[in-house]
Design a protein around this motif. Sequence first.
Motif, PDB file in Angstrom:
ATOM      1  N   SER A 270      -9.701   0.382 -36.110  1.00 50.30           N
ATOM      2  CA  SER A 270      -9.986  -0.803 -35.288  1.00 50.30           C
ATOM      3  C   SER A 270     -10.051  -0.414 -33.820  1.00 50.30           C
ATOM      4  CB  SER A 270      -8.913  -1.874 -35.504  1.00 50.30           C
ATOM      5  OG  SER A 270      -7.652  -1.393 -35.046  1.00 50.30           O
ATOM      6  N   LYS A 271     -10.665  -1.295 -33.040  1.00 53.33           N
ATOM      7  CA  LYS A 271     -10.799  -1.067 -31.601  1.00 53.33           C
ATOM      8  C   LYS A 271      -9.448  -1.050 -30.895  1.00 53.33           C
ATOM      9  CE  LYS A 271     -13.507  -0.500 -28.025  1.00 53.33           C
ATOM     10  NZ  LYS A 271     -14.341   0.671 -27.866  1.00 53.33           N
ATOM     11  N   PRO A 272      -8.563  -1.984 -31.218  1.00 56.03           N
ATOM     12  CA  PRO A 272      -7.245  -1.937 -30.561  1.00 56.03           C
ATOM     13  C   PRO A 272      -6.500  -0.646 -30.848  1.00 56.03           C
ATOM     14  CG  PRO A 272      -7.619  -4.073 -31.549  1.00 56.03           C
ATOM     15  CD  PRO A 272      -8.739  -3.208 -32.030  1.00 56.03           C
TER      16      PRO A 272
ATOM     17  N   GLU B   2      -7.834   2.320 -31.238  1.00 55.40           N
ATOM     18  CA  GLU B   2      -8.397   3.359 -30.380  1.00 55.40           C
ATOM     19  C   GLU B   2      -7.887   3.222 -28.952  1.00 55.40           C
ATOM     20  OE1 GLU B   2     -12.612   3.134 -30.688  1.00 55.40           O
ATOM     21  OE2 GLU B   2     -12.686   4.016 -32.717  1.00 55.40           O
ATOM     22  N   GLU B   3      -7.800   1.950 -28.475  1.00 52.64           N
ATOM     23  CA  GLU B   3      -7.306   1.722 -27.114  1.00 52.64           C
ATOM     24  C   GLU B   3      -5.847   2.138 -26.980  1.00 52.64           C
ATOM     25  OE1 GLU B   3      -8.057  -2.373 -26.429  1.00 52.64           O
ATOM     26  OE2 GLU B   3     -10.242  -2.115 -26.196  1.00 52.64           O
ATOM     27  N   LEU B   4      -5.081   1.880 -28.041  1.00 52.27           N
ATOM     28  CA  LEU B   4      -3.675   2.256 -28.013  1.00 52.27           C
ATOM     29  C   LEU B   4      -3.511   3.776 -27.950  1.00 52.27           C
ATOM     30  CD1 LEU B   4      -0.704   1.443 -28.160  1.00 52.27           C
ATOM     31  CD2 LEU B   4      -0.911   1.470 -30.677  1.00 52.27           C
TER      32      LEU B   4
ATOM     33  N   SER C 147      -5.622   5.837 -26.726  1.00 48.89           N
ATOM     34  CA  SER C 147      -6.064   6.298 -25.407  1.00 48.89           C
ATOM     35  C   SER C 147      -4.954   6.117 -24.381  1.00 48.89           C
ATOM     36  CB  SER C 147      -7.318   5.525 -24.973  1.00 48.89           C
ATOM     37  OG  SER C 147      -8.393   5.814 -25.841  1.00 48.89           O
ATOM     38  N   LYS C 148      -4.261   4.964 -24.470  1.00 44.96           N
ATOM     39  CA  LYS C 148      -3.164   4.739 -23.541  1.00 44.96           C
ATOM     40  C   LYS C 148      -2.023   5.720 -23.769  1.00 44.96           C
ATOM     41  CE  LYS C 148      -4.025  -0.229 -22.916  1.00 44.96           C
ATOM     42  NZ  LYS C 148      -3.454  -1.594 -23.100  1.00 44.96           N
TER      43      LYS C 148
ATOM     44  N   GLY D  83      -6.654  10.127 -26.679  1.00 45.53           N
ATOM     45  CA  GLY D  83      -8.052   9.727 -26.794  1.00 45.53           C
ATOM     46  C   GLY D  83      -8.977  10.929 -26.864  1.00 45.53           C
TER      47      GLY D  83
ATOM     48  N   GLU E 150      -9.182  13.115 -23.668  1.00 43.28           N
ATOM     49  CA  GLU E 150      -7.991  13.844 -23.244  1.00 43.28           C
ATOM     50  C   GLU E 150      -8.075  15.313 -23.650  1.00 43.28           C
ATOM     51  OE1 GLU E 150      -5.721  12.522 -21.418  1.00 43.28           O
ATOM     52  OE2 GLU E 150      -6.719  10.546 -21.470  1.00 43.28           O
TER      53      GLU E 150
END
Length: 409
Positions: free
Chosen positions: A73-75, A77-79, A81-82, A86, A89
């Motif tokens: 899911s998109k969330p 992937e964002e998690l 990255s944070k 990601g 990196e």
Amino acid sequence: MSFLQERGARIYFTAAAGICVCFLLSAVLFGASQPYSLRTVLRERELTLVTALLEQGVEPSVIAHALQNHQVSKPAEELLSKAGRGDGEPVWLPAPVRTHTVKVLLTAVTCVLVLSALQMTAAALFLQARDRQLDEAAAAVTRYAEGDFCRRLPRTGLGAQGRLFAAVDQLATAMQAKSETEHRAKEFLRATISDISHQLKTPLSALQMYIEIIAAEPENPKTVRAFTGKSLTSLARMEGLVGMLLKLARLDAGSIVFAGEWVSVPQLAGRASEELLTRAAHEGKRLTFSGAPDAVLYCDPAWTAEALGNLIKNALDHTKADDEIKVLWETSPGMLRITVSDTGEGIAPLDLYHIFKRFYRAPASGNTPGVGLGLPLARAIVEGQGGTLSVQSEPGAGTAFTATFLTKL
């Protein structure tokens, strides 16, 4: 793939093929082992994640459900990255993955190094064996150049190198045959010169003595006439010797072309004995001829008469008064035989093997005239026209020489 016909090339090719198969098998085994290794690494990673979640109080059912999920899911992937995981990196690997990667690389490098070492060893052994063969070939060729043909080049099969070595061996064989021929020719020339010198020494010495006697008594006509005649005899002997040698030399060199034509055999026999009939009558010997009056022979009449005349002269030289020399010709389908036989002293069995050698004179010849060239010349003439000359003799009973010619049917 003719190079495989060489033993060394076959061994090297087989070793190289074996190493390639080892490479392939190693790659297959390495690839087949990766799923198990990867599963172990992933399991260790899942265990660390589950342990951390349980310590944070997450329900086991939630963790089990998360482990069964295969969707991204998109969330999520964002998690990541944070959290610094990601795509943009720097590359990172968990400790189990790093350990696994190091093992994989070490295994791959070890396999490549081992197989490469085997490949290089096989190549070195092959090139070393090839170099040794070439060194042996070079040494053999050097000996060939020095005239030593005892050893031959190594046999390596039917490949390019083997064919090259075989060709060099054939060349060496031809060189050896030529060398032996030249050696025999030199020996023959040396022996011939020695024999000629020996044969000419006697008449030359006699001629010198006769000239000295004539010079010492020039006012004595009887002495001058006697020794002039003897001088002419010595000169005639030397002339006959030189003439026979020239004829033999021309026959040996192949410079004589026999001119074939149909000739009456009785006329041929008469031509051969024309100058010998007077001698036979003077010495009290019977010279007879017998055979079909219509017999003909395809030959060179001049040279064949020369050969037949030498046989008759040889018979006159080895017979005594009241002996008979008979010239007989017989015809049969495809063949004509001319036999010159006598009732003279015969030839010893040991001498029969040598009578056709140049300058050979049997020990029993004694003071019999001749230099030992008539029979070799006769044989060369007969054989030069495709015939054969044979002899049969019995000591005390006589000798028979038979010239056999093939005739057209």
